[in-house]
Design a protein around this motif. Structure first.
Motif, PDB file in Angstrom:
ATOM      1  N   GLY A 234       0.818  -1.212   0.000  1.00  0.00           N
ATOM      2  CA  GLY A 234       0.000   0.000   0.000  1.00  0.00           C
ATOM      3  C   GLY A 234       0.847   1.255   0.000  1.00  0.00           C
ATOM      4  O   GLY A 234       0.527   2.238  -0.680  1.00  0.00           O
ATOM      5  N   TYR A 237       2.354   1.801  -3.473  1.00  0.00           N
ATOM      6  CA  TYR A 237       1.306   2.291  -4.377  1.00  0.00           C
ATOM      7  C   TYR A 237       1.020   3.768  -4.124  1.00  0.00           C
ATOM      8  O   TYR A 237       0.924   4.564  -5.073  1.00  0.00           O
ATOM      9  N   PHE A 255      -7.476   0.531   0.483  1.00  0.00           N
ATOM     10  CA  PHE A 255      -6.436  -0.280   1.101  1.00  0.00           C
ATOM     11  C   PHE A 255      -6.739  -1.768   1.036  1.00  0.00           C
ATOM     12  O   PHE A 255      -5.843  -2.605   1.193  1.00  0.00           O
ATOM     13  N   TRP A 258      -4.570  -4.067  -1.143  1.00  0.00           N
ATOM     14  CA  TRP A 258      -3.210  -4.276  -0.640  1.00  0.00           C
ATOM     15  C   TRP A 258      -3.208  -5.176   0.588  1.00  0.00           C
ATOM     16  O   TRP A 258      -2.256  -5.934   0.804  1.00  0.00           O
TER      17      TRP A 258
END
Length: 284
Positions: A234, A237, A255, A258
């Motif tokens: 996360g 990203y 989230f 992830w």
């Protein structure tokens, strides 16, 4: 622990599960579209969003129908998103990988009847999680929501299947780890949601308990790696979005995908990675 040799039976079994995944993937496309919109996932039958004509059975074969139709509706020639066959194929591959991974965790054949049943129940449990993972990831990306209708039943399905599998295989330690994993991850995410209400939703909290259940069942290493990997993925990203100027520092990102990616990293490779990490520290 020794592992079974690759065999024709393994190939047939993995292929069968892969085909099952194609069919499940077709259904998940329906779930991902309809559930967030408050629609039934079983009725009415699938129809073209362009002309509303019902999709015929021979045009609803996973992946192949989309290719045969050139990615367009048979009646109105409205383009059909390539996401549909990609999800179907992806779930098929995902299911096959899960079946192959679980086979590799089994001891050398022959197995006692209760071990075979335990293995089948564990396979069903992890295939359920695989299907749920795809649906939740796509819905969260589309809507930033993790529907209770998918998350909450996963506690019951995963809990019952893994509990029975653990009892039949005699692995009561796995049941303890599963319970601890579920409680610890739920509590950790709950505290984060309380402390940072803008950065963590309660959908994430509820999903965390499900993932902790599965990760704990696999092992302490899987639990540690799976929990950590979610924040690693996360974070990468989020940083990428900021660098590409597609998001700011305060922008919210889904989230759930992830969390799921981290959990599957823990499931597939967590124990191995954790052992290697401890060895690097000289603690193994």
């Amino acid at each position: 622990m020794t592992f079974p040799q690759l065999s024709v039976e393994l190939g047939i079994g993995v292929a069968f599960v892969g085909v099952l995944g194609l069919l499940i993937g077709s259904f998940l496309n329906v779930v991902v579209y309809r559930l967030p919109n408050g629609m039934s996932v079983v009725s009415p039958p699938s129809a073209c969003p362009g002309c509303d004509s019902e999709i015929k059975a021979f045009d609803n074969v996973p992946v192949l129908s989309w290719i045969a139709l050139g990615g367009k509706c048979r009646d109105c020639r409205e383009p059909i998103s390539s996401r549909y066959p990609l999800v179907e194929a992806g779930v098929g591959v995902f299911f096959a990988l899960v079946a192959f991974w679980l086979w590799q965790t089994l001891p050398q054949m022959p197995l006692a009847t209760n071990e075979v049943v335990a293995g089948i129940l564990a396979l069903v449990a992890f295939l359920w999680l695989a299907g749920v993972s795809v649906a939740l990831a796509l819905i969260d990306l589309d809507t930033h929501k993790l529907p209770n209708a998918i998350v909450l039943p996963s506690y019951v399905v995963g809990g019952v299947l893994l509990a029975v599998a653990g009892v039949l295989s005699g692995d009561t330690e796995a049941l303890v780890r599963a319970g601890v994993g579920m409680a610890v991850m739920w509590l950790a995410y709950f505290l984060m949601a309380m402390l940072y209400p803008g950065g963590m939703g309660f959908g994430d909290v509820k999903l965390a308990g499900v993932l902790g259940l599965y990760l704990g069942f696999i092992g302490w290493g899987a639990l540690a790696v799976g929990a950590f990997a979610a924040f690693l993925f996360g974070g990468i990203y989020a940083i990428a979005l900021v660098l590409l100027k597609k998001a700011g520092r305060k922008s919210g990102i889904p989230f759930g995908p992830w969390m799921l990616a981290g959990a599957w990293t823990g499931i597939f490779a967590g124990n191995t990675l954790w052992t290697s990490y401890l060895a690097l520290l000289g603690a193994a």
